[in-house]
Each structure stands twice: as structure tokens, then as C-alpha cells.
Design an enzyme around this catalytic site. Sequence first.
Site, PDB file in Angstrom:
ATOM      1  N   GLY A 225      -8.279  40.336  20.273  1.00  0.00           N
ATOM      2  CA  GLY A 225      -7.548  39.069  20.427  1.00  0.00           C
ATOM      3  C   GLY A 225      -7.147  38.527  19.076  1.00  0.00           C
ATOM      4  O   GLY A 225      -7.163  39.249  18.074  1.00  0.00           O
ATOM      5  N   ASN A 226      -6.752  37.276  19.024  1.00  0.00           N
ATOM      6  CA  ASN A 226      -6.422  36.651  17.745  1.00  0.00           C
ATOM      7  C   ASN A 226      -6.762  35.167  17.793  1.00  0.00           C
ATOM      8  O   ASN A 226      -7.201  34.664  18.818  1.00  0.00           O
ATOM      9  CB  ASN A 226      -4.949  36.887  17.388  1.00  0.00           C
ATOM     10  N   HIS A 227      -6.529  34.483  16.673  1.00  0.00           N
ATOM     11  CA  HIS A 227      -7.001  33.099  16.545  1.00  0.00           C
ATOM     12  C   HIS A 227      -6.036  32.055  17.096  1.00  0.00           C
ATOM     13  O   HIS A 227      -6.227  30.866  16.864  1.00  0.00           O
ATOM     14  CB  HIS A 227      -7.262  32.774  15.068  1.00  0.00           C
ATOM     15  N   SER A 228      -4.979  32.444  17.769  1.00  0.00           N
ATOM     16  CA  SER A 228      -4.019  31.441  18.249  1.00  0.00           C
ATOM     17  C   SER A 228      -4.711  30.447  19.184  1.00  0.00           C
ATOM     18  O   SER A 228      -5.465  30.826  20.079  1.00  0.00           O
ATOM     19  CB  SER A 228      -2.882  32.142  19.000  1.00  0.00           C
ATOM     20  N   ALA A 293       1.119  34.242  20.515  1.00  0.00           N
ATOM     21  CA  ALA A 293       0.730  35.274  19.546  1.00  0.00           C
ATOM     22  C   ALA A 293       0.286  36.487  20.367  1.00  0.00           C
ATOM     23  O   ALA A 293      -0.907  36.679  20.636  1.00  0.00           O
ATOM     24  CB  ALA A 293      -0.399  34.768  18.666  1.00  0.00           C
TER      25      ALA A 293
END
Length: 416
Positions: A225-228, A293
Site C-alpha cells: 500500500g502507500n501513505h495516501s 494514489a
Amino acid sequence: MLKGKKILLGVTGSIAAYKSLLLIRLLVKEGAEVKVVMTPAAKDFVTPLSLATLAKHPVLLDLFEGDTWANHVELGRWADLMLIAPLSCNTLAKMAQGLCDNLLMATYLSAVCPVVVAPAMDEDMWKHPSTKANLERVQGYGNHVMPVEKGELASGLFGDGRMAEPEAILAYVRELLPQSVSKSLTEDGAQEWTSSGKKQDLAGKKALVTAGPTYEAIDPVRFIGNHSSGKMGLAIARELADRGALVDLVLGPTSLYADHPGIAVHRVTSAEEMYNACVSIFPGVNIAIMSAAVADFRPVAPAEEKIKKKDDILILELTKTKDILQALGQQKNGQILVGFALETTGERAYALDKLHKKNADLIVLNSLNDAGAGFGYDTNKVTIFDRSGGETVYAQKTKQQVAADIVDKVVNMLYA
Ligand code: CTP
């Protein structure tokens, strides 16, 4: 005013059904035509006669009466809005599953209009994980869920779970419905202003927004995943809705939620799910703003069982996800398409490359090198590029102000 608006009120089995009587009075007083469909359980709480008298229409109860079939499809198509108030725990669960064992459920499943639900239940039921999961699911289908209120409950306990007051439901419906009515006003170039104080320059328009991250499963418990946070996309959805657009928000996993009546939330987890939702919504919109994102890669074959740490090195094989912005750029048929670029180096060149490669109309660039810009912040600093070589550099602002700048650009293009 709701003059001429057709509202289908669904009443389910809950103590709060007594408030439906007041709700009908308020809706009728506003000029709406109200038809009532109730579940069998609702009859234990409020009589069809009282509901029918206030609605000035017979109450609809059964899928069959004698040998006559109640045409739920016609009913679902008649309404400008379906309102289920109160929504019991039981009907919520049926909506989450798509069960169809009574007239209310058959009508709900046939409805082509926006659906607003006002849940009502005891606090412990409200807090149950299955209720939470059902609500998320029902909201994910694009239904509008009104928040419950805190107060004294039928059990005698005090807590969350009270149905929203009829006046609050009326205000919500008023905000949701005028958007389709005021279309002609903006097409004439006239301006209408709402209680939010914003110009209704997008009345009658439809928009698609993506927001948040995507999670790509590695195994049943892990993901890439990512930090969005989804804050920027939510601010854009809110700005569009405040200005009169009906917004479909395709939202990746985030704890944030949208409670604006003009926003229908479709919750998704992976890039593939986000792609499928966007591709089906896109043909019906005027504007699409892709601020999610999206993970660029996903594991080729997520493990069915949890991966055990047998070896010192684990190699994951990844494959590219479908590029949603690029796919919509290829399908574009009059829509205004906006993409984002988040870069750490060579910002301008990469942003321009994305604008052309993905056939977007605008690219909003934010650089992770700018203080106060990027994931998790409440502020952002952007530059917007358009296809005719235009480049507008903005100062650092709150994400809500940045959203207004982006929507201003879109509106200028829409009416150019
Ligand atoms: N985007 C998308 N689908 C993807 C990846 C990205 O719709 N699978 C969209 C994003 O929502 C954003 C834009 O494309 O609007 C730019 O995303 P970004 O990840 O910065 O661009 P990439 O195409 O991945 O380019 P690069 O990897 O070179 O940064």
C-alpha cells in the site's frame, strides 16, 4: 422546497418508525409527493392507516395482493429519491446482501434514483462489527447513509443509535435533490447560491473522483500500500458537490468518510476494483478527477494462505496494475479528465509527460520536495498544467482551497 419531487419513503421495523409520521408531514409540507412502502415488521410499530393518511397515498406493503402483483420496478423508477427511515438492523443486513423477501427490498433493488438511509437501532447493535461491515457495504454501493444521533434509546440506555431527527433528514434531502432541479439555471448562465454560500456552477453535472490509496494483497493478511490519506480527493469531492455536482467518489481504504448528500461513496480495496468501478461510472459523467494514489504494481499471485517466514529472503513477483487515468483518457468522450502527478525529481517534465501520455486535460503536480505538500498534510502546494501549455503555480494552501482552485480550472474549461 421540494415542489414536484417524488419521494418514496421506506419504513422498517423500529421504534423510530413513529418519527416517519412527522417526516411525511414535513416532506408533504415542502411540496413533495410521498409514497410509502413498509416492511411487514414496521406494521407492529406504526399503522399503515396513519402513514397513508399523512402521505395522501395508500401504503404499499406486499409483493402480491390477491392475484395482483405490486410493480416494484415501476415504483423504483417513479421516485426521484428513495428514503429508508428508519432503517432497521435487519433491513440493513438485507441491503448489504441484496436479499429480496419483501416489497421494500424489491423496490430498493429496482430503484434507479439516489437512496438515502437513516439507521435507527440500539447502541450495542449499532456498534456490532457486523452492523459496521454492513453499513460500509451499503455505502459502498453508492447509497447515502445519514449519521445516527446520540441520545436516549428505546432500551432506556443512553448512547449512539437514535435515528436522525425528521428536520435533519428533510435538510439532507433538500440539499441532495435541488442539484437536478437547478440545471437549467446554470445552463442559462444564471447563478444560484446555496446555504454553503457557493456558486452552483456545477448544478446538473456529474463527476467521478478517485481518492485514497489502494491495497494489493500479498497474502490474506499482508498487502502493498502507500501513505495516501485520501484527504485531497475528499476535499475535491466536497468542493464539486458543494457547487452542485453529483459526485461518485471511488475511495480506497481509508478511515475518512464523506457525509455530503451530493457524494455517493464506492469503497474499494485494490487497483483492479478501483479500475472496474471507474470504467463503469466514467461514461455517465462530465468530469473525472483521479486523485487516488493507485498502486503501480501488485503481486502476480497473492498467496492463499499466510506466507510463513521459512527463508531469509522472500522474493515477490509483481506485475503492473491497470492505469485507470490512462484507460479513461483513451475512452474520453467529451469529459474533462484531470490527473495528479506526485514527483520527487524532474517534476515539470514528468507532469507534462503524464498530461500527454494519459490524454488528460489537466495535470495537478505536487512535489514531495515542497514543505506542507503531500501525504497526510492538511495543506498542499500545486502547479496545474493544461494541454495548451498553460501552467499555473499556486501558493501553499489548505487542501480545501486547493480543491477550489482545481474545480475553478475545470469549470473554466467546461464552459469555455
Ligand atoms: N493512476 C491511475 N492508475 C494507476 C496509476 C496511477 O489512475 N494504476 C493515476 C493517479 O491517480 C494520478 C496519475 O495517474 O492521477 C499519476 O499517478 P503516478 O503514480 O504519479 O504516475 P505513474 O503513471 O505511476 O508514473 P510514474 O510511475 O512514472 O510516477
